[in-house]
Scaffold this motif. Structure first.
Motif, PDB file in Angstrom:
ATOM      1  N   UNK A  28      30.505  31.681  48.400  1.00 24.42           N
ATOM      2  CA  UNK A  28      31.896  31.936  48.955  1.00 24.42           C
ATOM      3  C   UNK A  28      32.557  32.232  47.918  1.00 24.42           C
ATOM      4  N   UNK A  29      33.079  33.547  47.802  1.00 24.67           N
ATOM      5  CA  UNK A  29      34.149  33.727  46.763  1.00 24.67           C
ATOM      6  C   UNK A  29      35.530  33.567  47.456  1.00 24.67           C
ATOM      7  N   UNK A  30      36.532  32.754  46.873  1.00 28.23           N
ATOM      8  CA  UNK A  30      37.744  32.194  47.578  1.00 28.23           C
ATOM      9  C   UNK A  30      38.946  32.616  46.647  1.00 28.23           C
ATOM     10  N   UNK A  31      39.874  33.076  47.336  1.00 29.30           N
ATOM     11  CA  UNK A  31      41.233  33.143  46.787  1.00 29.30           C
ATOM     12  C   UNK A  31      42.359  32.357  47.372  1.00 29.30           C
ATOM     13  N   UNK A  32      43.148  31.807  46.436  1.00 30.61           N
ATOM     14  CA  UNK A  32      44.197  30.800  47.284  1.00 30.61           C
ATOM     15  C   UNK A  32      45.062  31.813  48.130  1.00 30.61           C
ATOM     16  N   UNK A  33      45.366  31.144  49.436  1.00 30.29           N
ATOM     17  CA  UNK A  33      46.194  31.816  50.472  1.00 30.29           C
ATOM     18  C   UNK A  33      45.806  33.181  51.176  1.00 30.29           C
ATOM     19  N   UNK A  34      44.323  33.463  50.483  1.00 29.94           N
ATOM     20  CA  UNK A  34      43.584  34.908  50.951  1.00 29.94           C
ATOM     21  C   UNK A  34      42.443  34.399  52.012  1.00 29.94           C
ATOM     22  N   UNK A  35      41.766  33.417  51.456  1.00 31.50           N
ATOM     23  CA  UNK A  35      40.497  33.024  52.104  1.00 31.50           C
ATOM     24  C   UNK A  35      39.412  33.246  51.359  1.00 31.50           C
ATOM     25  N   UNK A  43      25.942  41.057  44.808  1.00 31.76           N
ATOM     26  CA  UNK A  43      27.030  41.756  45.191  1.00 31.76           C
ATOM     27  C   UNK A  43      28.196  41.288  44.088  1.00 31.76           C
ATOM     28  N   UNK A  44      28.245  40.177  43.760  1.00 27.95           N
ATOM     29  CA  UNK A  44      29.157  39.479  42.925  1.00 27.95           C
ATOM     30  C   UNK A  44      28.876  40.247  41.612  1.00 27.95           C
ATOM     31  N   UNK A  45      27.939  40.212  41.145  1.00 29.65           N
ATOM     32  CA  UNK A  45      27.537  41.023  39.743  1.00 29.65           C
ATOM     33  C   UNK A  45      27.820  42.354  39.640  1.00 29.65           C
ATOM     34  N   UNK A  46      27.610  42.982  40.963  1.00 29.16           N
ATOM     35  CA  UNK A  46      27.890  44.723  40.975  1.00 29.16           C
ATOM     36  C   UNK A  46      29.365  44.597  40.981  1.00 29.16           C
ATOM     37  N   UNK A  47      30.131  43.900  41.535  1.00 30.56           N
ATOM     38  CA  UNK A  47      31.420  43.875  41.443  1.00 30.56           C
ATOM     39  C   UNK A  47      32.297  43.539  40.164  1.00 30.56           C
ATOM     40  N   UNK A  48      31.559  42.483  39.730  1.00 33.26           N
ATOM     41  CA  UNK A  48      31.837  42.275  38.047  1.00 33.26           C
ATOM     42  C   UNK A  48      31.676  43.189  36.988  1.00 33.26           C
ATOM     43  N   UNK A  49      30.478  43.933  37.396  1.00 32.13           N
ATOM     44  CA  UNK A  49      30.174  45.147  36.369  1.00 32.13           C
ATOM     45  C   UNK A  49      31.001  46.021  36.402  1.00 32.13           C
ATOM     46  N   UNK A  50      31.509  46.473  37.700  1.00 26.82           N
ATOM     47  CA  UNK A  50      32.350  47.562  38.157  1.00 26.82           C
ATOM     48  C   UNK A  50      33.807  47.248  37.356  1.00 26.82           C
ATOM     49  N   UNK A  51      34.223  46.102  37.367  1.00 24.79           N
ATOM     50  CA  UNK A  51      35.313  45.659  36.861  1.00 24.79           C
ATOM     51  C   UNK A  51      35.157  45.847  35.336  1.00 24.79           C
ATOM     52  N   UNK A  52      34.377  45.446  34.769  1.00 19.73           N
ATOM     53  CA  UNK A  52      34.087  45.696  33.222  1.00 19.73           C
ATOM     54  C   UNK A  52      34.216  47.085  33.015  1.00 19.73           C
ATOM     55  N   UNK A  53      33.365  48.022  34.037  1.00 24.23           N
ATOM     56  CA  UNK A  53      33.288  49.511  33.522  1.00 24.23           C
ATOM     57  C   UNK A  53      34.773  50.073  33.734  1.00 24.23           C
ATOM     58  N   UNK A  54      35.678  49.305  34.543  1.00 23.84           N
ATOM     59  CA  UNK A  54      36.937  49.990  34.725  1.00 23.84           C
ATOM     60  C   UNK A  54      38.087  49.451  33.816  1.00 23.84           C
ATOM     61  N   UNK A  70      43.812  38.069  37.790  1.00 21.79           N
ATOM     62  CA  UNK A  70      43.665  39.356  38.182  1.00 21.79           C
ATOM     63  C   UNK A  70      42.327  39.926  38.191  1.00 21.79           C
ATOM     64  N   UNK A  71      41.629  39.263  37.387  1.00 24.68           N
ATOM     65  CA  UNK A  71      40.061  39.811  37.398  1.00 24.68           C
ATOM     66  C   UNK A  71      39.538  39.325  38.647  1.00 24.68           C
ATOM     67  N   UNK A  72      39.725  38.277  38.917  1.00 26.63           N
ATOM     68  CA  UNK A  72      39.246  37.462  40.200  1.00 26.63           C
ATOM     69  C   UNK A  72      39.682  38.233  41.220  1.00 26.63           C
ATOM     70  N   UNK A  73      41.044  38.463  41.242  1.00 29.46           N
ATOM     71  CA  UNK A  73      41.545  39.432  42.347  1.00 29.46           C
ATOM     72  C   UNK A  73      40.728  40.513  42.575  1.00 29.46           C
ATOM     73  N   UNK A  74      40.291  41.445  41.584  1.00 31.19           N
ATOM     74  CA  UNK A  74      39.784  42.599  41.737  1.00 31.19           C
ATOM     75  C   UNK A  74      38.414  42.384  42.168  1.00 31.19           C
ATOM     76  N   UNK A  75      37.684  41.437  41.696  1.00 32.86           N
ATOM     77  CA  UNK A  75      36.268  41.202  42.353  1.00 32.86           C
ATOM     78  C   UNK A  75      36.360  40.919  43.880  1.00 32.86           C
ATOM     79  N   UNK A  76      37.268  40.182  44.021  1.00 36.69           N
ATOM     80  CA  UNK A  76      37.502  39.587  45.788  1.00 36.69           C
ATOM     81  C   UNK A  76      37.855  41.044  46.453  1.00 36.69           C
ATOM     82  N   UNK A  77      38.657  41.975  46.069  1.00 39.93           N
ATOM     83  CA  UNK A  77      38.858  42.955  46.686  1.00 39.93           C
ATOM     84  C   UNK A  77      37.625  43.849  46.799  1.00 39.93           C
ATOM     85  N   UNK A  78      36.930  43.986  45.606  1.00 44.83           N
ATOM     86  CA  UNK A  78      35.514  44.896  45.699  1.00 44.83           C
ATOM     87  C   UNK A  78      34.599  44.265  46.734  1.00 44.83           C
TER      88      UNK A  78
END
Length: 88
Positions: A28-35, A43-54, A70-78
């Motif tokens: 479970x990947x959680x963000x405060x007040x978001x769920x 899937x987490x690694x794919x989003x993390x690698x996308x974040x690095x690529x961007x 901010x990085x965690x938020x990007x991964x959460x949104x991904x």
């Protein structure tokens, strides 16, 4: 009686065979007040690698917007499917 023993052995053998297959772990990947969102390691690694690529990096999680996550938020949104995984 022989039939009961054979059925028991078959059931035990079947359960042992199914347990030998590797399972895809769920996290479970959680963000405060978001769920929380379900994610596999892949899937987490794919989003993390996308974040690095961007252009994101680990220092983007230090005292900035979103309480320093901010990085965690990007991964959460991904993981939520709100960020396309392909560059256009």
């Amino acid at each position: 009686m022989w039939r009961v023993i054979m059925m028991t052995m078959l059931a035990v053998g079947t359960m042992t065979a199914f347990q030998s297959f590797p399972a895809q772990a769920q996290y479970a990947v959680c963000m405060p007040a978001r769920g929380c969102l379900p994610a596999t390691q892949a899937s987490y690694n794919a989003c993390y690698q996308l974040a690095l690529a961007r252009g994101w990096n680990e220092s983007d999680n230090v005292e900035r917007d979103l309480g320093g996550r901010a990085l965690d938020w990007f991964i959460y949104q991904c993981l939520a499917g709100k960020i396309p995984r392909t560059n256009r």
